[in-house]
Scaffold this active site. Structure first.
Site, PDB file in Angstrom:
ATOM      1  N   TYR A 147      24.177  36.925  47.290  1.00  0.00           N
ATOM      2  CA  TYR A 147      25.009  35.931  46.611  1.00  0.00           C
ATOM      3  C   TYR A 147      25.352  34.783  47.558  1.00  0.00           C
ATOM      4  O   TYR A 147      25.262  33.605  47.187  1.00  0.00           O
ATOM      5  CB  TYR A 147      26.284  36.590  46.086  1.00  0.00           C
ATOM      6  CG  TYR A 147      27.313  35.608  45.596  1.00  0.00           C
ATOM      7  CD1 TYR A 147      27.131  34.923  44.398  1.00  0.00           C
ATOM      8  CD2 TYR A 147      28.463  35.346  46.341  1.00  0.00           C
ATOM      9  CE1 TYR A 147      28.065  34.000  43.952  1.00  0.00           C
ATOM     10  CE2 TYR A 147      29.408  34.439  45.896  1.00  0.00           C
ATOM     11  CZ  TYR A 147      29.202  33.761  44.706  1.00  0.00           C
ATOM     12  OH  TYR A 147      30.142  32.844  44.279  1.00  0.00           O
ATOM     13  N   ILE A 206      40.336  50.748  45.948  1.00  0.00           N
ATOM     14  CA  ILE A 206      40.271  49.861  47.103  1.00  0.00           C
ATOM     15  C   ILE A 206      39.091  50.310  47.948  1.00  0.00           C
ATOM     16  O   ILE A 206      39.027  51.472  48.373  1.00  0.00           O
ATOM     17  CB  ILE A 206      41.576  49.903  47.928  1.00  0.00           C
ATOM     18  CG1 ILE A 206      42.728  49.296  47.115  1.00  0.00           C
ATOM     19  CG2 ILE A 206      41.401  49.139  49.244  1.00  0.00           C
ATOM     20  CD1 ILE A 206      44.070  49.326  47.825  1.00  0.00           C
TER      21      ILE A 206
END
Length: 311
Positions: A147, A206
Site C-alpha cells: 500500500y 489490538i
C-alpha cells in the site's frame, strides 16, 4: 484559472466515500461546482448533497475519459483508492491496479481535457519504519507495505506530468484519518473498528503490544486541507497530521471514557506491514497552505462517538 464570478468546477474521485464526502460538503458550502466519480464500493450516495452530480464508475473504466471530456473540471481532487494495508499485502496486484494504474489513467485524461490542477491523497505509509520522532516531508521514503508503495509511485507520475505538460499539483500525505462515515478499513480504521466493537460489547483487538503510535487527524481537518490546496501549495508535498503521537493503548483508554462498561481489549500478534511509529511534522502545511488542524483528538473522538451512537 476561472474568471471572476464563475464558479470553479471540481471533480472529486471517491467523493461519496469517507474522506471524499467531507471534501464535497465543504466545497459545496464554499460554492464550488462539484462533480463526483465513485464506484460506491465503500462510498454512499446519501453522503452527498442532492444537487451534486454523481458518476457511479470505477476509475479503471474507459468511460472515465468521457467524464473528463464532458465535465471539463478545472480541479481534480483524487481521493479514490484501495486503502487497506493488509489487503495490499495479500493482493498487491489489485492494490496496484486501484492506486497506481487508475491514477495514471486519471492523469492522462486530466491532461487531455484541460485540468489545471490535481490534488492527490498520498499517505504517511510512504515513510515506512522510522524512529519515534516527528517525520518531515524530506524523510527517506522506505515503505514496508505494498500500500505504501502504491501510494508513493503516483507521486512520481504526478510530478512528471507537471514537468512535461504543466499540470499543477499538490500532494497531501495524510496521517491516520478518522471520523464519521469511516469504514473499518484503512490506516485510521482502528477508531471506527474500536467504537463499533466496544459499543456492541465486543472486545477490540489490538495487534502488537499496543505501544505503537499513530498521529490521528480528524476528517474535517483533512477536508479543509484539500480545499485550501486548490489555491495554495503549488507543486508541493505536504504532511497533513497533528504532529502528535498517540499509542493504541492510549487511544483505547480515551475511547473507553465514552462508555460506561468498556470491554477489555484482546492482544494479537503484530501484523506485517504495520509500522511501529507515525507522527507527521505539519509545519510545512501550516506555513504554505495556511492550514491548521482545528480538532483535538478528544474533540474528534467525541464527534465520532456521537455519529456511531446515532447510526
Amino acid at each position: 484559472m476561472a474568471k471572476r464570478g464563475i464558479k470553479r468546477k471540481v471533480l472529486v474521485t471517491g467523493g461519496a466515500g469517507f474522506i471524499g464526502s467531507h471534501i464535497v460538503e465543504l466545497l459545496d458550502e464554499q460554492k464550488y461546482e462539484v462533480v463526483v466519480v465513485d464506484n460506491l464500493s465503500t462510498g454512499n450516495p446519501r453522503y452527498l448533497p442532492l444537487h451534486v452530480k454523481l458518476y457511479e464508475m470505477d476509475l479503471q473504466n474507459e468511460e472515465i475519459e468521457k467524464v473528463l471530456r464532458v465535465e471539463k473540471p478545472e480541479i481534480v481532487i483524487h481521493q479514490a483508492a484501495q486503502v487497506d494495508v493488509q489487503k495490499s499485502m495479500k493482493d498487491p496486484f489489485t492494490d496496484a491496479e486501484n492506486n497506481l494504474l487508475a491514477t495514471i489513467r486519471l492523469l492522462t485524461y486530466s491532461h487531455l481535457y484541460g485540468v489545471k490542477k490535481i490534488i492527490y491523497a498520498s499517505s504517511c505509509a510512504v515513510y515506512g519504519e522510522t524512529a519515534d520522532c516527528s517525520i518531515s516531508e524530506s524523510f527517506p521514503i522506505q515503505p514496508i507495505s505494498f500500500y505504501g508503495v502504491s501510494k508513493y509511485i503516483p507521486e512520481f507520475y504526478i510530478k512528471l506530468f507537471s514537468e512535461l505538460y504543466g499540470l499543477s499539483y499538490t500532494i497531501l500525505r495524510y496521517a491516520n484519518v478518522y471520523g464519521p462515515r469511516q469504514t473499518p478499513k484503512g490506516e485510521g480504521g482502528v477508531v471506527s473498528i474500536f467504537f463499533k466493537q466496544m459499543m456492541s460489547g465486543q472486545s477490540p483487538y489490538i495487534f502488537g503490544d499496543g505501544n505503537q503510535t499513530r498521529d490521528f487527524i480528524y476528517v474535517k481537518d483533512v477536508a479543509m486541507a484539500n480545499v485550501l490546496a486548490i489555491t495554495k501549495g503549488e507543486n508541493g508535498v505536504f504532511n497533513i497530521g497533528r504532529n502528535e503521537k498517540t499509542s493504541i493503548n492510549e487511544l483505547y483508554r480515551l475511547m473507553s471514557s465514552f462508555l460506561q462498561r468498556p470491554p477489555e481489549p484482546i492482544y494479537q500478534p503484530r501484523r506485517k506491514g504495520d509500522i511501529p511509529y507515525s507522527r507527521l511534522d505539519n509545519s510545512k502545511a501550516i506555513n504554505n497552505l495556511l492550514w491548521k488542524p482545528k480538532y483535538s483528538l478528544i474533540q474528534g473522538l467525541e464527534e465520532s462517538f456521537k455519529y456511531y451512537f446515532n447510526c
